[in-house]
Design a protein around this motif. Structure first.
Motif, PDB file in Angstrom:
ATOM      1  N   TRP A 178     -36.219  20.681  40.571  1.00  0.00           N
ATOM      2  CA  TRP A 178     -34.854  20.226  40.354  1.00  0.00           C
ATOM      3  C   TRP A 178     -33.860  21.181  40.998  1.00  0.00           C
ATOM      4  O   TRP A 178     -33.996  22.401  40.902  1.00  0.00           O
ATOM      5  N   LYS A 179     -32.856  20.598  41.639  1.00  0.00           N
ATOM      6  CA  LYS A 179     -31.776  21.361  42.264  1.00  0.00           C
ATOM      7  C   LYS A 179     -30.440  20.747  41.840  1.00  0.00           C
ATOM      8  O   LYS A 179     -30.406  19.685  41.221  1.00  0.00           O
ATOM      9  N   PHE A 180     -29.332  21.418  42.204  1.00  0.00           N
ATOM     10  CA  PHE A 180     -28.005  20.919  41.852  1.00  0.00           C
ATOM     11  C   PHE A 180     -27.120  20.906  43.078  1.00  0.00           C
ATOM     12  O   PHE A 180     -27.076  21.877  43.839  1.00  0.00           O
ATOM     13  N   ASN A 181     -26.423  19.791  43.262  1.00  0.00           N
ATOM     14  CA  ASN A 181     -25.448  19.644  44.343  1.00  0.00           C
ATOM     15  C   ASN A 181     -24.055  19.595  43.730  1.00  0.00           C
ATOM     16  O   ASN A 181     -23.719  18.647  43.007  1.00  0.00           O
ATOM     17  N   ALA A 182     -23.244  20.616  43.968  1.00  0.00           N
ATOM     18  CA  ALA A 182     -21.879  20.672  43.439  1.00  0.00           C
ATOM     19  C   ALA A 182     -20.972  19.843  44.345  1.00  0.00           C
ATOM     20  O   ALA A 182     -20.525  20.308  45.386  1.00  0.00           O
ATOM     21  N   ILE A 183     -20.710  18.609  43.953  1.00  0.00           N
ATOM     22  CA  ILE A 183     -19.976  17.679  44.822  1.00  0.00           C
ATOM     23  C   ILE A 183     -18.460  17.866  44.706  1.00  0.00           C
ATOM     24  O   ILE A 183     -17.768  18.110  45.678  1.00  0.00           O
ATOM     25  N   GLY A 184     -17.919  17.706  43.504  1.00  0.00           N
ATOM     26  CA  GLY A 184     -16.499  17.972  43.303  1.00  0.00           C
ATOM     27  C   GLY A 184     -15.564  17.120  44.134  1.00  0.00           C
ATOM     28  O   GLY A 184     -14.570  17.612  44.658  1.00  0.00           O
ATOM     29  N   GLU A 185     -15.860  15.834  44.252  1.00  0.00           N
ATOM     30  CA  GLU A 185     -15.042  14.943  45.087  1.00  0.00           C
ATOM     31  C   GLU A 185     -14.333  13.902  44.224  1.00  0.00           C
ATOM     32  O   GLU A 185     -14.971  13.210  43.417  1.00  0.00           O
ATOM     33  N   PRO A 186     -13.019  13.751  44.392  1.00  0.00           N
ATOM     34  CA  PRO A 186     -12.323  12.660  43.713  1.00  0.00           C
ATOM     35  C   PRO A 186     -12.678  11.329  44.349  1.00  0.00           C
ATOM     36  O   PRO A 186     -13.076  11.283  45.522  1.00  0.00           O
ATOM     37  N   THR A 187     -12.563  10.258  43.578  1.00  0.00           N
ATOM     38  CA  THR A 187     -12.808   8.919  44.114  1.00  0.00           C
ATOM     39  C   THR A 187     -11.587   8.044  43.821  1.00  0.00           C
ATOM     40  O   THR A 187     -10.727   8.404  43.025  1.00  0.00           O
ATOM     41  N   ARG A 188     -11.558   6.880  44.433  1.00  0.00           N
ATOM     42  CA  ARG A 188     -10.456   5.939  44.207  1.00  0.00           C
ATOM     43  C   ARG A 188     -10.716   5.032  43.008  1.00  0.00           C
ATOM     44  O   ARG A 188      -9.910   4.150  42.707  1.00  0.00           O
ATOM     45  N   ASP A 189     -11.821   5.249  42.322  1.00  0.00           N
ATOM     46  CA  ASP A 189     -12.183   4.400  41.194  1.00  0.00           C
ATOM     47  C   ASP A 189     -11.281   4.661  39.986  1.00  0.00           C
ATOM     48  O   ASP A 189     -10.670   5.726  39.856  1.00  0.00           O
ATOM     49  N   ARG A 190     -11.252   3.669  39.091  1.00  0.00           N
ATOM     50  CA  ARG A 190     -10.470   3.810  37.878  1.00  0.00           C
ATOM     51  C   ARG A 190     -11.328   3.668  36.620  1.00  0.00           C
ATOM     52  O   ARG A 190     -10.940   4.131  35.552  1.00  0.00           O
ATOM     53  N   LYS A 191     -12.472   3.057  36.721  1.00  0.00           N
ATOM     54  CA  LYS A 191     -13.352   2.833  35.579  1.00  0.00           C
ATOM     55  C   LYS A 191     -14.693   3.523  35.810  1.00  0.00           C
ATOM     56  O   LYS A 191     -15.110   3.757  36.941  1.00  0.00           O
ATOM     57  N   LEU A 192     -15.388   3.799  34.698  1.00  0.00           N
ATOM     58  CA  LEU A 192     -16.674   4.484  34.772  1.00  0.00           C
ATOM     59  C   LEU A 192     -17.674   3.728  35.644  1.00  0.00           C
ATOM     60  O   LEU A 192     -18.333   4.328  36.503  1.00  0.00           O
ATOM     61  N   GLN A 193     -17.806   2.420  35.439  1.00  0.00           N
ATOM     62  CA  GLN A 193     -18.790   1.657  36.211  1.00  0.00           C
ATOM     63  C   GLN A 193     -18.503   1.722  37.702  1.00  0.00           C
ATOM     64  O   GLN A 193     -19.427   1.813  38.528  1.00  0.00           O
ATOM     65  N   GLU A 194     -17.232   1.709  38.069  1.00  0.00           N
ATOM     66  CA  GLU A 194     -16.870   1.820  39.474  1.00  0.00           C
ATOM     67  C   GLU A 194     -17.302   3.181  40.041  1.00  0.00           C
ATOM     68  O   GLU A 194     -17.807   3.275  41.163  1.00  0.00           O
ATOM     69  N   THR A 195     -17.110   4.230  39.243  1.00  0.00           N
ATOM     70  CA  THR A 195     -17.483   5.576  39.688  1.00  0.00           C
ATOM     71  C   THR A 195     -18.988   5.697  39.847  1.00  0.00           C
ATOM     72  O   THR A 195     -19.485   6.299  40.809  1.00  0.00           O
ATOM     73  N   VAL A 196     -19.731   5.120  38.908  1.00  0.00           N
ATOM     74  CA  VAL A 196     -21.196   5.135  38.997  1.00  0.00           C
ATOM     75  C   VAL A 196     -21.658   4.403  40.254  1.00  0.00           C
ATOM     76  O   VAL A 196     -22.575   4.849  40.958  1.00  0.00           O
ATOM     77  N   ASP A 197     -21.024   3.287  40.561  1.00  0.00           N
ATOM     78  CA  ASP A 197     -21.369   2.539  41.778  1.00  0.00           C
ATOM     79  C   ASP A 197     -21.097   3.390  43.028  1.00  0.00           C
ATOM     80  O   ASP A 197     -21.881   3.374  43.990  1.00  0.00           O
ATOM     81  N   THR A 198     -19.991   4.125  43.016  1.00  0.00           N
ATOM     82  CA  THR A 198     -19.658   4.996  44.143  1.00  0.00           C
ATOM     83  C   THR A 198     -20.709   6.086  44.315  1.00  0.00           C
ATOM     84  O   THR A 198     -21.111   6.412  45.437  1.00  0.00           O
ATOM     85  N   VAL A 199     -21.175   6.642  43.198  1.00  0.00           N
ATOM     86  CA  VAL A 199     -22.233   7.660  43.257  1.00  0.00           C
ATOM     87  C   VAL A 199     -23.465   7.107  43.961  1.00  0.00           C
ATOM     88  O   VAL A 199     -24.023   7.733  44.864  1.00  0.00           O
ATOM     89  N   SER A 200     -23.893   5.911  43.565  1.00  0.00           N
ATOM     90  CA  SER A 200     -25.125   5.352  44.135  1.00  0.00           C
ATOM     91  C   SER A 200     -24.987   5.058  45.621  1.00  0.00           C
ATOM     92  O   SER A 200     -25.957   5.150  46.375  1.00  0.00           O
ATOM     93  N   ARG A 201     -23.761   4.728  46.060  1.00  0.00           N
ATOM     94  CA  ARG A 201     -23.550   4.396  47.469  1.00  0.00           C
ATOM     95  C   ARG A 201     -23.387   5.641  48.338  1.00  0.00           C
ATOM     96  O   ARG A 201     -23.807   5.653  49.490  1.00  0.00           O
ATOM     97  N   GLN A 202     -22.748   6.694  47.811  1.00  0.00           N
ATOM     98  CA  GLN A 202     -22.301   7.779  48.667  1.00  0.00           C
ATOM     99  C   GLN A 202     -22.913   9.160  48.387  1.00  0.00           C
ATOM    100  O   GLN A 202     -22.907  10.021  49.277  1.00  0.00           O
ATOM    101  N   TYR A 203     -23.394   9.392  47.175  1.00  0.00           N
ATOM    102  CA  TYR A 203     -23.682  10.788  46.807  1.00  0.00           C
ATOM    103  C   TYR A 203     -25.126  11.064  46.393  1.00  0.00           C
ATOM    104  O   TYR A 203     -25.421  12.141  45.872  1.00  0.00           O
ATOM    105  N   LEU A 204     -26.028  10.137  46.602  1.00  0.00           N
ATOM    106  CA  LEU A 204     -27.437  10.381  46.262  1.00  0.00           C
ATOM    107  C   LEU A 204     -28.272  10.572  47.528  1.00  0.00           C
ATOM    108  O   LEU A 204     -27.889  10.160  48.599  1.00  0.00           O
TER     109      LEU A 204
END
Length: 204
Positions: A178-204
Motif C-alpha cells: 500500500w502507498k499514498f498519493n497526496a492529490i490535494g486537488e479541488p474539483t468543480r463538483d458540488r455533491k459527494l457522488q459527483e466527487t466520487v465519479d471524478t475520482v474514478s475518472r481522473q485520479y485512480l
C-alpha cells in the motif's frame, strides 16, 4: 518525524523502522469562518460543515462502497468514520481532528485496490474562505495519536477559491504493497457522488 506532504507526492506506508502501517487514521481538521461585524467593530464565527468521505474501488476502478457520515462503516468493518462534525473549530485551531476515518489494512477486503479520500462542503462554503484545513495520517485511534506519519495542508493556495469539493488523496495497492498519493486537488463538483465519479475518472 512526520512527513510534510506536498501536492502530488507519492509515499510508501513504511515507518522509519521498516515496518508497514496497518492501522491508519486519516484525521481532518478545519476552522470556522471569522466574519467582521458592522464597521469592523465586532467579530462572529460562522460554522463550517465539511464532510470527509472514503470511497473504495477495485482494481478495475469500479466503485465498491462509500464510507461517509450516513454510512459510518465499511461492510467488512475495516474502515470506520468517526461521525459528522457540523461546525469546525469555532475558537481557532485546537490541533485536534474534527473527523477521523480509520483504516485497518489487514482487514480490508482483498478486492479493494484503491481507498480514496474526498472532502465536500455540505453548506457550500467556498474553500477559499475557510481559514485552515489539513489532514494527518497517523497510527492510533480517533482519540489517541501514537505516531504521526504524515501531514498535509489541503486548503492553501489560491486554486481552492471558488470550490466546494476536493480530492484529498488515495491509498493504492501496487505489487501487494500500500502507498499514498497526496492529490490535494479541488474539483468543480458540488455533491459527494459527483466527487466520487471524478475520482474514478481522473485520479485512480
Amino acid at each position: 518525524m512526520a512527513i510534510n506532504l506536498q501536492k502530488g507526492q507519492r509515499i510508501s506506508l513504511e515507518k522509519s523502522n521498516g515496518s508497514k502501517l496497518q492501522n491508519i487514521c486519516v484525521g481532518i481538521n478545519w476552522g470556522a469562518i471569522e466574519k467582521k461585524g458592522l464597521f469592523g467593530m465586532s467579530k462572529t464565527k460562522e460554522a463550517v460543515d465539511l464532510d470527509g468521505s472514503c470511497a473504495l474501488f477495485n482494481e478495475q476502478k469500479q466503485l465498491l462502497e462509500v464510507v461517509y457520515f450516513g454510512n459510518l462503516r465499511s461492510q467488512d468493518n475495516s474502515i470506520r468514520h468517526s461521525g459528522d462534525d457540523l461546525t469546525g473549530d469555532m475558537n481557532g485551531n485546537d490541533g485536534l481532528d474534527n473527523e477521523v476515518i480509520t483504516v485497518d489494512l489487514s482487514r480490508l477486503n482483498p478486492s479493494v485496490n484503491y481507498v480514496a479520500f474526498v472532502l465536500n462542503s455540505f453548506r457550500g462554503h467556498d474553500f477559499g474562505t475557510i481559514p485552515f484545513a489539513s489532514i494527518r495520517i497517523y497510527e492510533g485511534t480517533p482519540s489517541r495519536v501514537n505516531e504521526v506519519f504524515a501531514t498535509y495542508d489541503i486548503a492553501s493556495g489560491p486554486g481552492f477559491a471558488g470550490h466546494v469539493s476536493m480530492v484529498m488523496g488515495v491509498f493504492y495497492k501496487k505489487n501487494g504493497e500500500w502507498k499514498f498519493n497526496a492529490i490535494g486537488e479541488p474539483t468543480r463538483d458540488r455533491k459527494l457522488q459527483e466527487t466520487v465519479d471524478t475520482v474514478s475518472r481522473q485520479y485512480l
